[in-house]
Design an enzyme around this catalytic site. Sequence first.
Site, PDB file in Angstrom:
ATOM      1  CD  GLU A 255      89.201  18.265 -41.825  1.00 41.89           C
ATOM      2  OE1 GLU A 255      88.800  19.273 -41.203  1.00 41.89           O
ATOM      3  OE2 GLU A 255      90.026  18.316 -42.737  1.00 41.89           O
TER       4      GLU A 255
ATOM      5  CD  GLU B 163      86.086  21.215 -44.749  1.00 41.58           C
ATOM      6  OE1 GLU B 163      85.378  20.570 -45.543  1.00 41.58           O
ATOM      7  OE2 GLU B 163      86.506  20.737 -43.670  1.00 41.58           O
TER       8      GLU B 163
HETATM    9  C1  3H9 Z   1      86.231  23.701 -41.580  1.00 40.43           C
HETATM   10  O1  3H9 Z   1      85.742  22.865 -40.879  1.00 40.43           O
HETATM   11  C2  3H9 Z   1      87.703  23.791 -41.845  1.00 40.43           C
HETATM   12  C3  3H9 Z   1      88.466  22.587 -41.422  1.00 40.43           C
HETATM   13  O2  3H9 Z   1      88.485  21.631 -42.448  1.00 40.43           O
HETATM   14  C4  3H9 Z   1      89.895  22.901 -41.140  1.00 40.43           C
HETATM   15  C5  3H9 Z   1      90.180  23.884 -40.074  1.00 40.43           C
HETATM   16  C6  3H9 Z   1      91.646  24.041 -39.807  1.00 40.43           C
HETATM   17  N1  3H9 Z   1      81.293  28.158 -37.226  1.00 40.43           N
HETATM   18  O3  3H9 Z   1      72.916  27.363 -40.254  1.00 40.43           O
HETATM   19  P1  3H9 Z   1      72.215  27.553 -38.949  1.00 40.43           P
HETATM   20  C7  3H9 Z   1      76.296  29.226 -36.687  1.00 40.43           C
HETATM   21  S1  3H9 Z   1      85.286  24.902 -42.309  1.00 40.43           S
HETATM   22  C8  3H9 Z   1      80.701  29.159 -36.569  1.00 40.43           C
HETATM   23  O4  3H9 Z   1      71.263  28.679 -38.838  1.00 40.43           O
HETATM   24  P2  3H9 Z   1      70.972  24.990 -39.287  1.00 40.43           P
HETATM   25  C9  3H9 Z   1      75.430  29.961 -37.706  1.00 40.43           C
HETATM   26  O5  3H9 Z   1      76.061  31.131 -38.153  1.00 40.43           O
HETATM   27  C10 3H9 Z   1      83.664  24.638 -41.648  1.00 40.43           C
HETATM   28  N2  3H9 Z   1      79.357  29.339 -36.536  1.00 40.43           N
HETATM   29  O6  3H9 Z   1      71.508  26.213 -38.436  1.00 40.43           O
HETATM   30  C11 3H9 Z   1      74.184  30.236 -36.885  1.00 40.43           C
HETATM   31  O7  3H9 Z   1      74.454  31.361 -36.065  1.00 40.43           O
HETATM   32  P3  3H9 Z   1      73.264  32.402 -35.692  1.00 40.43           P
HETATM   33  C12 3H9 Z   1      82.983  23.482 -42.258  1.00 40.43           C
HETATM   34  C13 3H9 Z   1      78.614  28.447 -37.177  1.00 40.43           C
HETATM   35  O8  3H9 Z   1      70.449  24.029 -38.298  1.00 40.43           O
HETATM   36  C14 3H9 Z   1      74.081  29.002 -36.001  1.00 40.43           C
HETATM   37  O9  3H9 Z   1      75.384  28.411 -35.983  1.00 40.43           O
HETATM   38  N3  3H9 Z   1      81.631  23.411 -41.783  1.00 40.43           N
HETATM   39  C15 3H9 Z   1      79.169  27.378 -37.872  1.00 40.43           C
HETATM   40  O10 3H9 Z   1      70.122  25.463 -40.400  1.00 40.43           O
HETATM   41  C16 3H9 Z   1      73.094  27.990 -36.500  1.00 40.43           C
HETATM   42  O11 3H9 Z   1      73.384  27.702 -37.857  1.00 40.43           O
HETATM   43  C17 3H9 Z   1      80.628  24.058 -42.402  1.00 40.43           C
HETATM   44  O12 3H9 Z   1      80.815  24.706 -43.402  1.00 40.43           O
HETATM   45  C18 3H9 Z   1      80.575  27.241 -37.887  1.00 40.43           C
HETATM   46  N4  3H9 Z   1      81.184  26.234 -38.525  1.00 40.43           N
HETATM   47  O13 3H9 Z   1      72.273  24.362 -39.989  1.00 40.43           O
HETATM   48  C19 3H9 Z   1      79.270  23.922 -41.779  1.00 40.43           C
HETATM   49  N5  3H9 Z   1      78.164  26.647 -38.433  1.00 40.43           N
HETATM   50  O14 3H9 Z   1      72.248  31.563 -34.990  1.00 40.43           O
HETATM   51  C20 3H9 Z   1      78.556  25.235 -41.765  1.00 40.43           C
HETATM   52  C21 3H9 Z   1      77.025  27.250 -38.068  1.00 40.43           C
HETATM   53  O15 3H9 Z   1      73.967  33.424 -34.890  1.00 40.43           O
HETATM   54  N6  3H9 Z   1      77.301  25.173 -41.107  1.00 40.43           N
HETATM   55  N7  3H9 Z   1      77.283  28.336 -37.322  1.00 40.43           N
HETATM   56  O16 3H9 Z   1      72.785  32.908 -37.036  1.00 40.43           O
HETATM   57  C22 3H9 Z   1      76.170  24.656 -41.662  1.00 40.43           C
HETATM   58  O17 3H9 Z   1      76.187  24.143 -42.768  1.00 40.43           O
HETATM   59  C23 3H9 Z   1      74.903  24.757 -40.898  1.00 40.43           C
HETATM   60  O18 3H9 Z   1      75.055  25.812 -39.974  1.00 40.43           O
HETATM   61  C24 3H9 Z   1      74.491  23.479 -40.121  1.00 40.43           C
HETATM   62  C25 3H9 Z   1      73.280  23.793 -39.213  1.00 40.43           C
HETATM   63  C26 3H9 Z   1      74.128  22.401 -41.150  1.00 40.43           C
HETATM   64  C27 3H9 Z   1      75.622  23.011 -39.251  1.00 40.43           C
END
Ligand code: 3H9
Length: 699
Positions: A111, A131
């Site tokens: 976004e 999301e």
């Molecule tokens: C959104 O965006 C809403 C908006 O539309 C509107 C807002 C108003 N936040 O998965 P990993 C942490 S909703 C905080 O092990 P990978 C995760 O917990 C969001 N923390 O690595 C982990 O912490 P720890 C939409 C986050 O390489 C560390 O980062 N986005 C977030 O296997 C490493 O993550 C998503 O839903 C976050 N957003 O995968 C994306 N993301 O090391 C969600 C990650 O302490 N994330 N962490 O355990 C993912 O799909 C995967 O984490 C990603 C990396 C593909 C990014």
Amino acid sequence: MADITQVNDQISIEREGDVALVCINFPPVNATGIGVRQGLCDAIAQLNSEGSAKAIGIYAAGRTFVAGADITEFGKPPLSPSLPDTLNVIEASDIPVICVLHGTTLGGGLELALSAHARIALEGTRIGLPEVLLGLLPGAGGTQRLPRLAGMPFTLDIALSGRQVGAKEALEKGAIDRIASGDPREVALAAAQEVIAGTLPTRRTRDLDAELDQAAIDGTRAMLKKKQAHLVSPHLIVDAVEQSTGDLDAGLKFERDSFMACINTPQRAGLIHAFFGERAVSNIPEAKGPTREIAKIGVIGGGTMGSGIATSCLIAGYAVRLIEVAQDGLDRGMATITKNLEGAVSRGKMSAEARDAALARLQPSLGLDELADVDLVIEAVFEKMEVKKDIFGKLDTICKKGAILASNTSYLDVNEIADCTSRPGDVIGLHFFSPAHVMRLLEIVQGAKTDADVLASGFALAKKLKKVGVLAQVCDGFIGNRILAHYSKTASYLVLDGASPQDVDNALEGFGFAMGPHKVGDLAGLDIGWMTRKRKADTRDPNERYAGDVADKICEEGWFGRKTGRGYYVYDAGAPVPNEAIAGFIDAVRAEKGITPKAFTNEDIVDRYMTAMIVEATRVVEDGTAKRPVDVDMVFLFGYGFPRFRGGPLHYADTIGASELVSRIEAYAKEDPNYWQVPDLLRKMAADGTSFADLNKEA
Ligand code: 3H9
């Protein structure tokens, strides 16, 4: 010396000639937490008020551009500036802004890019709007700006599936303007210079019109009504995308209101618990530390389970030796593995070349002697202790020093198996779930003498197999099957006491399970439970109310479920229909036992079934079989089809509360005090006013 100003801890501005480069640096994934939002607003405001830069390039440090909003902020009081407001500031900038994407540009990250005036993705970038997987909708313009750039069908596709899209597809659809290679900073600098030179066009997304695609909207609505009626956010996504043809600010307001409505749902809380839980299960000391090298894996048993395990190991890139005792069994195993791999190719999960390479790494063999050179053996034969002991005794003499010896047993005592070897430290339980190449759960069972590096290797294996490894201690059924054995009796008691099998299935499907317990029984084969009941008949607690009467009668007819075409349901051509003969069996058992049937509402059915599940799940935490409540939750999400949006049985228990659960159990206990007993831990939680979430934090 580079001219860099730190706006705050997470945002910096670097000036290079007419170009200003804004760098986002907020590890691990540059989520748009309050610091990033505030820093971006301040940077854009500062650059616009200075007026010296002619183009602004936004890029991010580390392994990825922004992977979304900061999920840890959800459910807490919102902090200004919001992400939508931040992105409006970027879009309104008089100085053109370009974003350079790399890694996984997801959710709020995409976004952010959509609010810029041009977007370049580095090769290998993946974009998405995940999301929906968190019970939300894109809340910072995704449903409004993406349709303006890439159309409604593409927006609906990625916002409803949460799938990640490669840079090539993103370019084809118009979501990005260009693909480049190189370092994000260098590409941002070059692109900004091109903007100044006029060779990279820019425009504000809000100035474009979205084209209404009524057929896509109507078709999607009809699909959701059928398939995702119980979820909140997908329906709001369609409503929001439909709004994108009008004024952008009105659309953004609709989107924001819908987003805030979703933030306040239990579904959002359940799905975010699932997101962090999936990561928490391996965030424990037992999963860390030194591991043993695994390159070649021996799988003993070419049945459905062994073949599934072998398939999973092959897909992950391991060399696999498949062992069977006789040639026909080996041939069947090889055929099943080949079919599984074909399935992966046809579902687009694997290329034909990768399949050929996997098959080339597979060696079929007769007899255990061929296992001398493997690093890990996974035994997946018949669930009989004598058979397992015989195999492990032989493996002890055949396998090389340091090889890990694993059993895929689903309930037998791993310590007893380990003790028939001279190296119990090398022995572990690795409990896969069928079909093993599809189901993501792996229970990693720690024996009393399992070495620390063997345990850590189990977790490393789970990661490589892309499975969710959960630590379990030895007991009959470990975490999942032990809890299942307890609560599945409730389904039978409900039928004995007045509900029909379909009433029970319908109520639980309404709760969110893909299939009710009787349909699951038919699918798994009713003969499995029948054999277990016969095996345990002599050791059954005499005070226990027998739950198997109806199922026994069905099995006596030779009806074992789907595989025989008949069970609780009849499986002729078309959708399964209830087996009418069952009502007669139920009446007979009720008459025999003097049971007067009662009426149960869907709510009664769900309450009893879930309370029974929570009771045994609590005991599993209480006695340490599971380390924490979240481990139980992940076992059920990834191995037992528990509805993800409910977060797992113990997350769900917190939505009811310990006091209410104690009252329920005490009320049920009036009917059957042997089955319904309040676990001490639950009673204590009710007295202290604590929750399973508190126990997760303490552990
Ligand atoms: C959104 O965006 C809403 C908006 O539309 C509107 C807002 C108003 N936040 O998965 P990993 C942490 S909703 C905080 O092990 P990978 C995760 O917990 C969001 N923390 O690595 C982990 O912490 P720890 C939409 C986050 O390489 C560390 O980062 N986005 C977030 O296997 C490493 O993550 C998503 O839903 C976050 N957003 O995968 C994306 N993301 O090391 C969600 C990650 O302490 N994330 N962490 O355990 C993912 O799909 C995967 O984490 C990603 C990396 C593909 C990014």
